[in-house]
Design a protein around this motif. Structure first.
Motif, PDB file in Angstrom:
ATOM      1  N   GLY A 176       0.814  -1.212   0.000  1.00 37.71           N
ATOM      2  CA  GLY A 176       0.000   0.000   0.000  1.00 37.71           C
ATOM      3  C   GLY A 176       0.849   1.263   0.000  1.00 37.71           C
ATOM      4  N   LEU A 177       1.914   1.274   0.768  1.00 35.57           N
ATOM      5  CA  LEU A 177       2.789   2.444   0.814  1.00 35.57           C
ATOM      6  C   LEU A 177       3.436   2.708  -0.544  1.00 35.57           C
ATOM      7  CD1 LEU A 177       4.548   1.933   4.259  1.00 35.57           C
ATOM      8  CD2 LEU A 177       2.921   3.731   3.665  1.00 35.57           C
ATOM      9  N   ALA A 178       3.728   1.638  -1.272  1.00 34.58           N
ATOM     10  CA  ALA A 178       4.365   1.792  -2.583  1.00 34.58           C
ATOM     11  C   ALA A 178       3.392   2.291  -3.651  1.00 34.58           C
ATOM     12  CB  ALA A 178       4.969   0.462  -3.031  1.00 34.58           C
ATOM     13  N   GLN A 179       2.097   2.297  -3.324  1.00 31.02           N
ATOM     14  CA  GLN A 179       1.090   2.687  -4.301  1.00 31.02           C
ATOM     15  C   GLN A 179       0.324   3.949  -3.901  1.00 31.02           C
ATOM     16  OE1 GLN A 179      -1.412  -0.723  -5.258  1.00 31.02           O
ATOM     17  NE2 GLN A 179       0.318  -2.099  -4.974  1.00 31.02           N
ATOM     18  N   LEU A 180       0.881   4.732  -3.005  1.00 30.16           N
ATOM     19  CA  LEU A 180       0.197   5.952  -2.581  1.00 30.16           C
ATOM     20  C   LEU A 180       0.020   6.916  -3.747  1.00 30.16           C
ATOM     21  CD1 LEU A 180       1.939   6.635   0.854  1.00 30.16           C
ATOM     22  CD2 LEU A 180      -0.353   5.745   0.468  1.00 30.16           C
TER      23      LEU A 180
END
Length: 207
Positions: free
Chosen positions: A52-56
């Motif tokens: 999720g953090l990589a797709q902010l």
């Protein structure tokens, strides 16, 4: 021909899924992983966060991106606190097994620092130092540890507090911890140099 009749209705339409039961067939939606229930779910939960953090969302205003940076910094602090817990539990589990089996009787914690270094992608020396840091955090710096786990401080700040108080007796280190973090936002806006000076001043009074 038989299969074709079963696949369509009387007018060539798909069969009604409600026929026979009176209710539509429910969709099975897998539950998202939740932490604290099993090791497998913990790993899945951590992987979900990482992905999720990589797709902010990369757009938004500068103010919005600032808020994201600020929130990520808190997450980093909490993650570092969780890593302290994981390292301590790893050591506890291995020591218990070795004591029970009689392995490494003189030093049941042998090699655990090396494993910690591997997990953190650091040298063996840094891994051993990290394990000592974890022990002091949990035993003697409970408020510092709580602030880290809450994301109120980062790992660098926690390590400064530990390093500058490591020479003190355990009781004095605990008192320094209480004096330094007597309020949740005590270190808000305090840079590394300022924090180092503050901890040294407190340590001097107990040394």
């Amino acid at each position: 021909m038989f299969e074709e009749k079963n696949q369509t209705g009387s007018r060539g339409e798909p069969p009604d899924e409600t026929v026979g039961s009176g209710h539509p067939t429910p969709r099975i939606i897998p539950a998202p992983p939740r932490p604290g229930r099993s090791h497998t779910e913990d790993l899945a939960y951590l992987e979900t966060i990482r992905n999720g953090l990589a797709q902010l969302f990369p757009g938004g205003t500068a103010a919005e991106q600032y808020e994201i940076m600020e929130r990520i910094e808190r997450i980093k602090g909490t993650a570092c606190g969780a890593q302290v817990v994981a390292a301590s539990m790893m050591e506890k589990g291995l020591v218990e097994i070795r004591v029970e089996s009689g392995t490494h009787e003189n030093n049941p914690a042998y090699g655990i620092g090396v494993q910690a270094g591997q997990a953190r992608r650091e040298s063996s020396a840094k891994g051993r130092a990290f394990m000592a840091y974890c022990a002091r955090m949990i035993a003697d710096l409970p408020l510092t540890f709580a602030a880290l786990l809450a994301g109120d401080i980062n790992e660098t700040q926690a390590m400064i507090i530990d390093k500058e108080s490591a020479h003190l007796l355990a009781a004095d280190r605990q008192q320094l911890d209480a004096d330094l973090l007597r309020s949740p936002g005590a270190l808000e806006g305090m840079g590394e140099r300022m924090l180092t000076d503050q901890v040294r001043r407190l340590a001097y009074t107990y040394d």
